[in-house]
Design a protein around this motif. Sequence first.
Motif, PDB file in Angstrom:
ATOM      1  N   LEU A  81      43.949  41.228  34.310  1.00 43.28           N
ATOM      2  CA  LEU A  81      42.608  41.407  34.858  1.00 43.28           C
ATOM      3  C   LEU A  81      42.389  40.516  36.073  1.00 43.28           C
ATOM      4  O   LEU A  81      41.830  40.950  37.090  1.00 43.28           O
ATOM      5  CB  LEU A  81      41.569  41.110  33.777  1.00 43.28           C
ATOM      6  CG  LEU A  81      40.094  41.335  34.159  1.00 43.28           C
ATOM      7  CD1 LEU A  81      39.868  42.791  34.545  1.00 43.28           C
ATOM      8  CD2 LEU A  81      39.191  40.944  32.995  1.00 43.28           C
ATOM      9  N   THR A  82      42.860  39.273  36.010  1.00 43.80           N
ATOM     10  CA  THR A  82      42.699  38.349  37.139  1.00 43.80           C
ATOM     11  C   THR A  82      43.468  38.836  38.358  1.00 43.80           C
ATOM     12  O   THR A  82      42.957  38.823  39.499  1.00 43.80           O
ATOM     13  CB  THR A  82      43.177  36.946  36.733  1.00 43.80           C
ATOM     14  OG1 THR A  82      42.456  36.504  35.581  1.00 43.80           O
ATOM     15  CG2 THR A  82      42.964  35.956  37.868  1.00 43.80           C
ATOM     16  N   GLN A 121      41.738  41.848  40.003  1.00 42.98           N
ATOM     17  CA  GLN A 121      40.560  41.445  40.774  1.00 42.98           C
ATOM     18  C   GLN A 121      40.953  40.872  42.132  1.00 42.98           C
ATOM     19  O   GLN A 121      40.332  41.185  43.149  1.00 42.98           O
ATOM     20  CB  GLN A 121      39.747  40.419  39.983  1.00 42.98           C
ATOM     21  CG  GLN A 121      39.024  40.998  38.779  1.00 42.98           C
ATOM     22  CD  GLN A 121      38.311  39.935  37.971  1.00 42.98           C
ATOM     23  OE1 GLN A 121      38.659  38.763  38.034  1.00 42.98           O
ATOM     24  NE2 GLN A 121      37.333  40.350  37.166  1.00 42.98           N
ATOM     25  N   LYS A 122      42.003  40.040  42.156  1.00 48.71           N
ATOM     26  CA  LYS A 122      42.463  39.480  43.431  1.00 48.71           C
ATOM     27  C   LYS A 122      42.963  40.593  44.360  1.00 48.71           C
ATOM     28  O   LYS A 122      42.674  40.610  45.564  1.00 48.71           O
ATOM     29  CB  LYS A 122      43.567  38.455  43.185  1.00 48.71           C
ATOM     30  CG  LYS A 122      43.107  37.199  42.457  1.00 48.71           C
ATOM     31  CD  LYS A 122      44.276  36.251  42.233  1.00 48.71           C
ATOM     32  CE  LYS A 122      43.852  34.995  41.483  1.00 48.71           C
ATOM     33  NZ  LYS A 122      44.994  34.070  41.222  1.00 48.71           N
ATOM     34  N   MET A 178      42.073  43.715  44.328  1.00 50.44           N
ATOM     35  CA  MET A 178      40.940  44.523  44.789  1.00 50.44           C
ATOM     36  C   MET A 178      40.225  43.848  45.941  1.00 50.44           C
ATOM     37  O   MET A 178      39.796  44.508  46.909  1.00 50.44           O
ATOM     38  CB  MET A 178      39.957  44.766  43.636  1.00 50.44           C
ATOM     39  CG  MET A 178      40.325  45.919  42.731  1.00 50.44           C
ATOM     40  SD  MET A 178      38.975  46.292  41.587  1.00 50.44           S
ATOM     41  CE  MET A 178      37.678  46.711  42.728  1.00 50.44           C
ATOM     42  N   GLN A 179      40.066  42.524  45.881  1.00 48.60           N
ATOM     43  CA  GLN A 179      39.425  41.803  46.978  1.00 48.60           C
ATOM     44  C   GLN A 179      40.222  41.942  48.265  1.00 48.60           C
ATOM     45  O   GLN A 179      39.656  42.155  49.345  1.00 48.60           O
ATOM     46  CB  GLN A 179      39.258  40.324  46.607  1.00 48.60           C
ATOM     47  CG  GLN A 179      38.259  40.084  45.479  1.00 48.60           C
ATOM     48  CD  GLN A 179      38.190  38.623  45.086  1.00 48.60           C
ATOM     49  OE1 GLN A 179      38.940  37.782  45.591  1.00 48.60           O
ATOM     50  NE2 GLN A 179      37.296  38.308  44.131  1.00 48.60           N
ATOM     51  N   LEU A 212      40.641  48.630  32.185  1.00 51.72           N
ATOM     52  CA  LEU A 212      40.032  48.065  33.396  1.00 51.72           C
ATOM     53  C   LEU A 212      38.648  48.630  33.693  1.00 51.72           C
ATOM     54  O   LEU A 212      37.935  48.086  34.530  1.00 51.72           O
ATOM     55  CB  LEU A 212      40.953  48.309  34.597  1.00 51.72           C
ATOM     56  CG  LEU A 212      42.336  47.639  34.523  1.00 51.72           C
ATOM     57  CD1 LEU A 212      43.210  48.114  35.668  1.00 51.72           C
ATOM     58  CD2 LEU A 212      42.192  46.120  34.551  1.00 51.72           C
ATOM     59  N   SER A 243      35.457  46.157  32.998  1.00 49.57           N
ATOM     60  CA  SER A 243      35.274  44.999  33.882  1.00 49.57           C
ATOM     61  C   SER A 243      35.226  45.395  35.347  1.00 49.57           C
ATOM     62  O   SER A 243      34.531  44.736  36.143  1.00 49.57           O
ATOM     63  CB  SER A 243      36.428  43.999  33.663  1.00 49.57           C
ATOM     64  OG  SER A 243      36.470  43.579  32.314  1.00 49.57           O
ATOM     65  N   LEU A 244      35.915  46.449  35.718  1.00 54.39           N
ATOM     66  CA  LEU A 244      35.990  46.868  37.124  1.00 54.39           C
ATOM     67  C   LEU A 244      35.681  48.357  37.223  1.00 54.39           C
ATOM     68  O   LEU A 244      36.578  49.187  37.404  1.00 54.39           O
ATOM     69  CB  LEU A 244      37.386  46.576  37.688  1.00 54.39           C
ATOM     70  CG  LEU A 244      37.846  45.106  37.612  1.00 54.39           C
ATOM     71  CD1 LEU A 244      39.303  44.996  37.993  1.00 54.39           C
ATOM     72  CD2 LEU A 244      36.986  44.226  38.511  1.00 54.39           C
TER      73      LEU A 244
END
Length: 698
Positions: free
Chosen positions: A636-637, A640-641, A643-644, A669, A672-673
């Motif tokens: 998950l971490t 997220q990175k 996606m940024q 996912l 959370s996203l």
Amino acid sequence: MNARVGFLSRRPDALSGTNLRALAGPLLIVMILGMMILPLPPFLLDLLFTFNIALSVMVLLVSMYTMKPLDFAAFPSVLLFSTLLRLSLNVASTRVVLLEGHTGPDAAGQVIESFGHFLVGGNFAVGIVVFIILMVINFMVITKGAGRIAEVSARFTLDAMPGKQMAIDADLNAGLINEDQARKRRSEISQEAEFYGSMDGASKFVRGDAIAGLLIMVINIFGGLIVGVAQHGMDFASAGKVYTLLTIGDGLVAQIPSLVISTAAGVIVSRVATNEDIGTQLTGQLFTNPRVLIITGAILVLMGLIPGMPHFAFLLLGGGLIQLGRTMKKRAAQSKTAAALVNVAPAALTPSESTEASWDDVTMIDTLGLEVGYRLIPLVDKNSDGELLKRIKSIRKKFAQEIGFLPPVIHIRDNLELRPNGYRIALKGVEVGVGEAYPGQWLAINPGQVTAALPGTPTQDPAFGLPAIWIDTNLREQAQVYGYTVVDSSTVVATHLNHLVVTHASELLGRQEVQSLIERMQKDTPSLVDDLVPKILPLTTLQKVLQNLLEEGVPIRDLRTILESLAEHAPKITDAHDLTAAVRLSLGRAITQQWFPGSGDMQVMGLDPNLERVLSQALATGANPGLEPGLANTLLTEVQKAMQRQQHLGLAPVLLVQHALRAMLARFLRRSLPQLKVLSYAEVPDTRHVRVANVIGA
């Protein structure tokens, strides 16, 4: 034998009901023609004249108690038949007057004699004047005005028909009405145009009747003088008095019903269609304002005080109006006070009804609801042409075109428990979104590249959470120059509502919507639908597959491809999730095109081979595969990175993985996203070139 007996037993009821009613028109025509041809005795003339008066009064009362013109759609035909009836009675009475007038004033029956003596006092000069006045009132005032109104109404109704038809089509497309209601409203519009067109022509009957009545009166007077003097040896004065009184009585007994019918025609075409009859409208709109009554009464009192005026009449009526106005004003104040007391009274003090509970007390929860504070009521008020109502209709239409099914109607109501500028969006009774809007102000949304700040009330865009600020109207152009996205209050609410409706599309797709989709598809491809549902695939499984697609942001517009794919795989696969994966393969080109329009390179996120191998091993272990907590947190971490970085490059947040991993990663996912979309390599067409811009877990 039993069937024959049953037929014979039902036959008299049919003859006494509808069939006899259908014979009423032809019998009336035959009766009218018979009165013109056959001589009638005085007694029968009295009955027919009385029937004519009763008919005219009935028509007037029916026109007074109708709510809208189409409630008395038969009025043009009634006008024609009543006119023919009066003319036939004139012919029959003329025959009797000329044949038997020399025997005395009762020669043509008691009705004509009574009208000739009682109404005008036996004075033929007065009778002629009264008759002419009635003719002028009927011909020049009522009939001419009603005819003009009918003509203008017919023209305006015809001009407005295209707009009304478009409004019906818009309501039908928006789901506000069904096909039967639309067909009924179209029929009413056509009937309304035909009604006013018929009234325009039917008013000419009354006009011709008035002219015919005047000619008949002149003919009867001169014909009576000739018959009385030449054939019966009467002196000129006696013949003139007898035949003139009979003619005047005959004319009055025919023209008074004619005047009543003309008044009914004027009432029908001049009234505005409401939910009240004309009597309730008049009393409700003329005598409801106490200030008007008091001022009118004061004017009459002042006129009564002028020397030479009839003091008693003016003072009596003026004083009565003043007293009535004061009484109404006092009652209005008392009712307002009582209503205020009821509103502030504790609930425990209000008397409870002792009626038993029933199924009518069970209220169903609205699928979609919008509640607004009292300052937002003008945005959703139909009477004030609320802008938000139009936008909500557009939202439903756009949703149906883009997602593939018609969402439920959005029920709007005010909620005094909300903040004055607040609103609340509920899905099946559960709150899914809240926000505030300020009518008269504009929301300046910061997309991340503004050049200066603005004075106003800081807030967040309720739909996407972007920083924003409420500004006054005079700062709108300045905000646009600074790079803000500026929208009005109704657009803010509509955008938030549209975002939530699209987000929760899968929850809005109920069994009824799926059934409607199947019925719609059955018109185009009946064999496909009949062979699949419910023979091979139950409706509940189809609903689940469609909901799964909507949860992953896949529109269901291409229902034919979905059904064809299900028809291919449903005989071998029963699980809804596995069927969804198979359908996604068939929709691969559309899914890819949704996120990467055109034919250029697809710049996506991908998984590191080592991470992909670990996930495949986790998927292969056990009947219910899952991720170890440490691995899940790391995944998950890293996503997220990635996606940024992806969004920083201005690329779509799409993760491309092996087909076997796609379903598990999408479900993991999504919570959370929610903005991340997971595609599989198998869903990408061979004609598209894939380039991995960011690698997860490298």
